[in-house]
Enzyme design. Structure first.
Site, PDB file in Angstrom:
ATOM      1  N   THR A   1       6.359  -0.893  -3.836  1.00  0.00           N
ATOM      2  CA  THR A   1       7.436  -0.325  -3.023  1.00  0.00           C
ATOM      3  C   THR A   1       7.590  -1.126  -1.732  1.00  0.00           C
ATOM      4  O   THR A   1       6.640  -1.283  -0.968  1.00  0.00           O
ATOM      5  CB  THR A   1       7.127   1.140  -2.675  1.00  0.00           C
ATOM      6  OG1 THR A   1       6.929   1.865  -3.882  1.00  0.00           O
ATOM      7  CG2 THR A   1       8.278   1.757  -1.896  1.00  0.00           C
TER       8      THR A   1
ATOM      9  N   ARG B   1      -7.280   7.915  -0.502  1.00  0.00           N
ATOM     10  CA  ARG B   1      -6.585   7.039   0.437  1.00  0.00           C
ATOM     11  C   ARG B   1      -5.356   7.733   1.027  1.00  0.00           C
ATOM     12  O   ARG B   1      -4.570   8.331   0.325  1.00  0.00           O
ATOM     13  CB  ARG B   1      -6.180   5.733  -0.253  1.00  0.00           C
ATOM     14  CG  ARG B   1      -7.364   4.861  -0.637  1.00  0.00           C
ATOM     15  CD  ARG B   1      -6.924   3.672  -1.466  1.00  0.00           C
ATOM     16  NE  ARG B   1      -6.319   4.094  -2.720  1.00  0.00           N
ATOM     17  CZ  ARG B   1      -5.678   3.273  -3.555  1.00  0.00           C
ATOM     18  NH1 ARG B   1      -5.547   1.997  -3.249  1.00  0.00           N
ATOM     19  NH2 ARG B   1      -5.172   3.736  -4.684  1.00  0.00           N
TER      20      ARG B   1
ATOM     21  N   ASP C   1      -7.415  -7.933 -11.783  1.00  0.00           N
ATOM     22  CA  ASP C   1      -7.642  -7.284 -10.492  1.00  0.00           C
ATOM     23  C   ASP C   1      -8.687  -8.088  -9.722  1.00  0.00           C
ATOM     24  O   ASP C   1      -9.653  -8.595 -10.322  1.00  0.00           O
ATOM     25  CB  ASP C   1      -8.133  -5.843 -10.680  1.00  0.00           C
ATOM     26  CG  ASP C   1      -7.936  -4.999  -9.426  1.00  0.00           C
ATOM     27  OD1 ASP C   1      -7.021  -4.160  -9.410  1.00  0.00           O
ATOM     28  OD2 ASP C   1      -8.687  -5.197  -8.449  1.00  0.00           O
TER      29      ASP C   1
ATOM     30  N   CYS D   1       2.959   7.019  -1.198  1.00  0.00           N
ATOM     31  CA  CYS D   1       4.413   6.946  -1.402  1.00  0.00           C
ATOM     32  C   CYS D   1       5.190   7.752  -0.371  1.00  0.00           C
ATOM     33  O   CYS D   1       5.801   7.190   0.532  1.00  0.00           O
ATOM     34  CB  CYS D   1       4.758   7.432  -2.808  1.00  0.00           C
ATOM     35  SG  CYS D   1       4.056   6.394  -4.113  1.00  0.00           S
TER      36      CYS D   1
END
Length: 440
Positions: free
Chosen positions: A126, A337, A41, A266
């Site tokens: 995604t 978020r 990361d 999402c």
């Protein structure tokens, strides 16, 4: 010996690029099943937390990290030691709702700089159909100097991690897998089968797998938008939406959706990826964007109902003392978020109300950094004119009527305005106790 066999025999390593709510559970599970895992990361501070055995996401827990054999790294050069790479970085949208591919492009550049020959790269982020092959591959080729299909292969396997969900986990959800050719598909499928007990579904192509992911959340978004629209209509009729849905739900084929605020990374984001690509091809979405407009407006709608309740209770609106319980985008998850609770806050600000916000689960530093919001403790929510139960965290859902009573002003003449966004309380009980109660 195939790459899959080398990974199984710990002769080759697997890397996970992006150790957030999606990447960390995948990396932990592979390591648990005996695979040599490099967890990478860019956020060095996050890596240090992981190295010290702390899970800031609460997805896998501190113990799972402390006992894991995974090697944590913020140094991108460590990626050169792996042959199978999984990219799990966010794909948000810009303010104008167009796809923000910056994270996935950045991850592709980092991986490209450290890509070695005969590697397989699988994207989980995604995206709209075509991004993996048309956007990511050229970056990988440019940065590595290698040729896709000759020197390395690519695949796509959309993430289905549900943050905060302790039932539907990586290993219990069927995994969609795809590859650029049959050989790659077979490798990707076998590698994921190491950790996915529910099995894999081999999609016909990378674009099919990308499309499957983006419509999963678009479908949920549309169904929730329908429930939100029903809630608005029934509210005008003086009918309780939850009671209507319970009655309708007695039919075997009635879909079990409820109204609510649609945030997160999402459901509130993925539909825009699909409609963006459709626009590029000359088609303007009607149903998908209509659903998005309804859901994006629900925070303002909730704030308006609160103000109407204050007025009906003959309480002054400007400078009303309002407490909001919960700020994350979903229950029992620290992630703030793309939370839609901020829409309630902003709309209340327009009426001259500066609400007190308490959230026992949320990442307080993140909330302050992203929204300028400072939390108070649950004990500070008192002497209120109105209270909003915004998120159904276990701690909030467990509140008793006596505890909620203590949050309001003690004057006998003051009506207690209670906004139960998630509908977690017994409406009749609170109305009988004199509350001015409202829920979606």
């Amino acid at each position: 010996m195939s790459l899959y066999e080398k990974i199984k025999n710990r002769e080759e390593s697997l890397s996970l690029v992006g150790l957030g709510y999606v990447g960390m559970p995948i990396a932990i599970e592979f390591a648990k099943r005996g695979v040599k895992v490099i967890g990478f990361d860019l956020n060095a501070a996050k890596i240090e937390l992981y190295k010290s055995g702390i899970d800031p996401t609460n997805e896998v827990g501190d113990e799972a990290i402390q006992t894991s054999t995974m090697e944590f790294a913020a140094d991108e050069c460590k990626l050169r030691e792996a042959k199978f790479h999984i990219v799990a970085v966010p794909t948000p949208v810009n303010d104008d709702h167009t796809p923000d591919l910056t994270p996935v492009e950045g991850a592709s550049r980092i991986l490209g700089r450290n890509l070695t020959k005969d590697s397989v790269v699988v994207f989980e982020s995604t995206v709209y159909p075509g991004v993996t092959e048309d956007v990511c591959v050229p970056i990988l080729e440019k940065e590595s100097g290698l040729k896709c299909g000759v020197d390395f292969k690519i695949g796509y396997s959309p993430e289905r991690i549900n943050p905060g969900d302790k039932v539907h986990r990586l290993n219990t959800i069927t995994k969609i897998v795809s590859g650029m050719d049959d050989e790659t598909l077979d490798t990707v499928a076998k590698v994921y089968e190491i950790v996915v007990d529910a099995g894999v579904h081999r999609a016909e192509s990378i674009k099919v797998a990308e499309a499957a992911k983006v419509i999963e959340n678009s479908q949920r978004d549309i169904n929730i938008a329908f429930m939100n629209e029903l809630s608005i209509i029934f509210n005008k009729m003086g009918i309780d939406t939850q009671s209507v849905l319970k009655a309708a739900g007695t039919k075997w084929n009635f879909l079990n959706f409820y109204p609510g605020l649609v945030g997160g990374h999402c459901i509130g984001v993925d539909p825009y990826y699909l409609t963006y690509k459709a626009e590029e091809l000359g088609y303007h979405s009607q149903i998908i964007l209509s659903g998005r407009r309804i859901n994006d407006d629900m925070g303002r709608y909730v704030a308006e109902q609160l103000v109407k309740k204050l007025i009906a209770a003959e309480l002054p609106v400007r400078n009303a003392r309002v407490g909001i319980l919960g700020f994350t985008f979903k229950e029992n998850c620290p992630d703030t978020r793309n939370t839609k609770i901020i829409d309630i806050v902003k709309e209340l600000n327009e009426y001259g109300i500066q609400p007190m916000i308490a959230d026992p689960v949320a990442d307080a530093d993140e909330a302050e950094r992203l929204y300028g919001v400072k939390f108070c403790s649950m004990d500070d929510i008192k002497e209120c004119d109105a209270v909003v139960l915004a998120v159904a965290h276990t701690e909030i859902a467990a509140l008793t009527i006596a505890q909620i009573d203590e949050m309001f002003k003690s004057s006998e003449n003051a009506q207690k305005v209670l906004i139960d966004v998630k509908g977690i309380l017994n409406r009749k009980e609170y109305e009988a106790a004199g509350y001015s109660y409202w829920r979606l």
